[in-house]
Scaffold this motif. Structure first.
Motif, PDB file in Angstrom:
ATOM      1  N   TYR A 325     -10.347  -2.890   1.969  1.00 41.24           N
ATOM      2  CA  TYR A 325     -11.505  -2.006   2.056  1.00 41.24           C
ATOM      3  C   TYR A 325     -11.052  -0.591   2.376  1.00 41.24           C
ATOM      4  CZ  TYR A 325     -14.052  -6.390   2.100  1.00 41.24           C
ATOM      5  OH  TYR A 325     -14.549  -7.629   1.770  1.00 41.24           O
ATOM      6  N   LEU A 326     -11.365   0.326   1.490  1.00 35.09           N
ATOM      7  CA  LEU A 326     -10.868   1.699   1.585  1.00 35.09           C
ATOM      8  C   LEU A 326     -11.259   2.361   2.893  1.00 35.09           C
ATOM      9  CD1 LEU A 326      -9.510   4.163   0.308  1.00 35.09           C
ATOM     10  CD2 LEU A 326     -11.683   4.683  -0.834  1.00 35.09           C
ATOM     11  N   VAL A 327     -12.500   2.221   3.319  1.00 32.74           N
ATOM     12  CA  VAL A 327     -12.951   2.886   4.541  1.00 32.74           C
ATOM     13  C   VAL A 327     -12.187   2.360   5.749  1.00 32.74           C
ATOM     14  CG1 VAL A 327     -14.913   3.330   6.050  1.00 32.74           C
ATOM     15  CG2 VAL A 327     -15.238   3.335   3.579  1.00 32.74           C
ATOM     16  N   ASP A 328     -12.010   1.040   5.839  1.00 31.22           N
ATOM     17  CA  ASP A 328     -11.254   0.458   6.951  1.00 31.22           C
ATOM     18  C   ASP A 328      -9.843   1.030   7.007  1.00 31.22           C
ATOM     19  OD1 ASP A 328     -13.326  -1.086   7.779  1.00 31.22           O
ATOM     20  OD2 ASP A 328     -12.577  -2.966   6.943  1.00 31.22           O
ATOM     21  N   TRP A 329      -9.225   1.080   5.854  1.00 35.93           N
ATOM     22  CA  TRP A 329      -7.834   1.522   5.804  1.00 35.93           C
ATOM     23  C   TRP A 329      -7.703   2.996   6.194  1.00 35.93           C
ATOM     24  CZ3 TRP A 329      -5.487   4.910   2.088  1.00 35.93           C
ATOM     25  CH2 TRP A 329      -4.105   5.037   2.231  1.00 35.93           C
ATOM     26  N   ARG A 337      -2.849   8.557  13.118  1.00 37.50           N
ATOM     27  CA  ARG A 337      -2.441   9.926  12.813  1.00 37.50           C
ATOM     28  C   ARG A 337      -1.454   9.986  11.634  1.00 37.50           C
ATOM     29  NH1 ARG A 337      -4.218  13.113  16.934  1.00 37.50           N
ATOM     30  NH2 ARG A 337      -4.710  12.061  18.903  1.00 37.50           N
ATOM     31  N   CYS A 338      -1.750   9.211  10.628  1.00 38.14           N
ATOM     32  CA  CYS A 338      -0.930   9.215   9.412  1.00 38.14           C
ATOM     33  C   CYS A 338      -1.776   9.731   8.244  1.00 38.14           C
ATOM     34  CB  CYS A 338      -0.404   7.809   9.125  1.00 38.14           C
ATOM     35  SG  CYS A 338       0.634   7.105  10.399  1.00 38.14           S
ATOM     36  N   LEU A 339      -2.332  10.900   8.421  1.00 35.78           N
ATOM     37  CA  LEU A 339      -3.276  11.419   7.434  1.00 35.78           C
ATOM     38  C   LEU A 339      -2.643  11.613   6.061  1.00 35.78           C
ATOM     39  CD1 LEU A 339      -5.304  14.026   9.524  1.00 35.78           C
ATOM     40  CD2 LEU A 339      -5.687  11.575   9.236  1.00 35.78           C
ATOM     41  N   GLU A 340      -1.364  12.000   6.046  1.00 32.10           N
ATOM     42  CA  GLU A 340      -0.727  12.284   4.759  1.00 32.10           C
ATOM     43  C   GLU A 340      -0.645  11.039   3.883  1.00 32.10           C
ATOM     44  OE1 GLU A 340       2.252  10.788   7.562  1.00 32.10           O
ATOM     45  OE2 GLU A 340       0.743  12.375   7.671  1.00 32.10           O
ATOM     46  N   LYS A 341      -0.723   9.840   4.493  1.00 33.10           N
ATOM     47  CA  LYS A 341      -0.617   8.605   3.721  1.00 33.10           C
ATOM     48  C   LYS A 341      -1.882   8.308   2.915  1.00 33.10           C
ATOM     49  CE  LYS A 341       2.789   6.204   6.595  1.00 33.10           C
ATOM     50  NZ  LYS A 341       3.088   4.974   7.391  1.00 33.10           N
ATOM     51  N   VAL A 342      -2.971   8.949   3.265  1.00 39.87           N
ATOM     52  CA  VAL A 342      -4.220   8.659   2.546  1.00 39.87           C
ATOM     53  C   VAL A 342      -4.312   9.429   1.239  1.00 39.87           C
ATOM     54  CG1 VAL A 342      -5.366   8.281   4.756  1.00 39.87           C
ATOM     55  CG2 VAL A 342      -5.658  10.466   3.603  1.00 39.87           C
ATOM     56  N   LEU A 343      -3.460  10.388   1.017  1.00 37.59           N
ATOM     57  CA  LEU A 343      -3.540  11.211  -0.197  1.00 37.59           C
ATOM     58  C   LEU A 343      -3.043  10.461  -1.423  1.00 37.59           C
ATOM     59  CD1 LEU A 343      -2.311  14.664   1.140  1.00 37.59           C
ATOM     60  CD2 LEU A 343      -4.603  14.127   0.306  1.00 37.59           C
ATOM     61  N   ASP A 344      -3.682  10.707  -2.550  1.00 34.37           N
ATOM     62  CA  ASP A 344      -3.285  10.131  -3.826  1.00 34.37           C
ATOM     63  C   ASP A 344      -1.838  10.516  -4.105  1.00 34.37           C
ATOM     64  OD1 ASP A 344      -2.943   9.305  -6.435  1.00 34.37           O
ATOM     65  OD2 ASP A 344      -4.773  10.241  -7.191  1.00 34.37           O
ATOM     66  N   PRO A 345      -0.939   9.532  -4.248  1.00 33.39           N
ATOM     67  CA  PRO A 345       0.479   9.852  -4.485  1.00 33.39           C
ATOM     68  C   PRO A 345       0.723  10.577  -5.802  1.00 33.39           C
ATOM     69  CG  PRO A 345       0.063   7.502  -4.762  1.00 33.39           C
ATOM     70  CD  PRO A 345      -1.173   8.079  -4.175  1.00 33.39           C
TER      71      PRO A 345
END
Length: 418
Positions: A325-329, A337-345
């Motif tokens: 589930y995208l929202v959970d993840w 605090r791993c915000l950069e990981k949510v960006l489209d690679p």
């Protein structure tokens, strides 16, 4: 002999013959006059019904008034249109907008609804590329008559969306209601839909830069603001998702597909026993109670926003359990605090940390489990366009940790109808 009297009133024979001849002469003159009068009148031209509704109108008989009462709204409008027909079928409907197309016109425009002209297909219809008589490229949506949904979608779009004009809403140009056929004709948008660009095979590098993605998000928000706040009654779309966001060559978004839309008065909600929408985009309160209002669209918009940031589907069972589930993840990534990981690679140029935090803060507010805490879509535009710094502070993160896991909300979907 003429002096002889007859038995007719004791009159002389010549008088009787004269009266008879005069009567015959007068009768002949009357018949000639009647014939000449009939010939001199022009024949009344029989009023014809527009081609697109001939098979929908009832035959005149003792029960005609009852038949008319059973007609759909569109067919009643078509019946009224007969009174202003110009003999060959009107080009413009009496509604003040739109073109009445015949089935034959649309068959010619799409080469007989040829498979090679299919540009989209959904649960309720197939969309074809076409070129009408004046050379205009159009998108022709042939609605599938499954359980009456075609008629419902047709009426909603024609009645509610036909007059709407906004640069971020797909324009409905015309329609056809001929027999059982229900067909909608839209402007042709030449750059596909957002789902194709986010999830399709675009290579290792996506052409959707951060700036383009924000342009799409803000344009979509402006379209929803117009529907929610610029119309009376307001329009709740109920099916905001990437496949319903079309794009032109300049990456301007156009919200499309209003087949599930609802018209609501000010400060009103709608409760239904049959939940309609797409898995992953449906607001939790709508899935569990059937209540829908503009905040339902805000939730779907928030999901679309997170999808565009991350390049991930709202629900993806191919991923590990904690990422389904995208929202959970995304909440988990924010907590860690791993915000950069949510960006489209596939997005080459990354936004700054401050800009990303602001975008995530707005998107996560839109998907708040409590619909009352979600912002109005107009406020979303203000937050995205203003220069204020919207960040996810410690209080926000603490709140995210305390919230009920959103996956619980999806338990309602298994029994919902789509």
């Amino acid at each position: 002999m003429s002096d002889q009297q007859t038995s007719i009133f004791g009159l002389h024979l010549w008088i009787v013959l004269g009266i008879t001849a005069g009567a015959v002469f007068v009768l002949i003159l009357f018949l000639i006059s009647l014939w000449l009068t009939t010939r001199s009148k022009k024949p009344v031209k029989k009023q014809t019904t527009p081609d697109c509704i001939t098979t929908s109108l009832p035959q005149h008989n003792a029960n005609t008034s009852q038949e008319i009462q059973r007609l759909s709204t569109i067919e009643k409008q078509a019946l009224l249109l007969v009174t202003v027909s110009n003999g060959g079928g009107p080009e413009v409907s009496h509604l003040g907008w739109g073109h009445w197309y015949t089935l034959r016109e649309l068959e010619v425009a799409t080469d007989g609804f040829a498979d090679e002209n299919v540009i989209g297909q959904g649960g309720y219809g197939i969309v074809y590329r076409g070129v009408v008589a004046d050379g205009t490229q159009v998108a022709v949506k042939n609605l599938l008559n499954n359980r009456g949904q075609a008629e419902k979608e047709f009426e909603v779009e024609v009645e509610a969306i036909g007059r709407v004009r906004h640069k971020n809403l797909l324009r409905l140009l015309g329609y056809c209601a001929e027999g059982a056929h229900r067909i909608l004709v839209y402007e042709y948008v030449n750059n596909g839909n957002l789902e194709q660009w986010v999830h399709g095979d675009v290579g290792p590098c996506s052409p959707l830069t951060w700036e383009i993605r924000m342009k799409i998000i803000i344009g979509t928000a402006k379209a929803l603001t117009y529907l929610h706040e610029g119309l009376e009654p307001k329009v709740v779309h109920r099916d905001i998702k990437t496949s319903n966001i079309l794009l032109d060559r300049l990456w301007n978004p156009k919200v499309s597909d209003f087949g599930l839309a609802k018209l609501l008065g000010a400060d009103m909600s709608y409760i239904t026993t049959r939940v309609m929408g797409t898995l992953g985009y449906v607001a939790p309160e709508y899935a569990s109670t059937g209540m829908v209002n503009e905040k339902s669209d805000v939730y779907s918009f928030g999901i679309l926003f997170l999808e565009l940031i991350s390049g991930r589907y709202p629900v993806d069972h191919k991923r590990p359990q904690e990422e389904v589930y995208l929202v959970d993840w995304i909440k988990k990534m924010v907590n860690e605090r791993c915000l950069e990981k949510v960006l489209d690679p596939k997005m080459m140029e990354k936004p700054s940390s401050r800009v990303l935090k602001r975008a995530l803060a707005v998107a996560l507010r839109c998907v708040d489990l409590n619909s009352e805490r979600r912002p109005k879509i107009g406020h979303v535009i203000h937050m995205l366009e203003s220069q204020d710094q919207f960040s996810i502070n410690e209080q926000n993160i603490s709140k995210l940790k305390q919230e009920q896991d959103i996956s619980n909300a999806y338990t309602h979907y298994s029994n919902a109808s789509y």
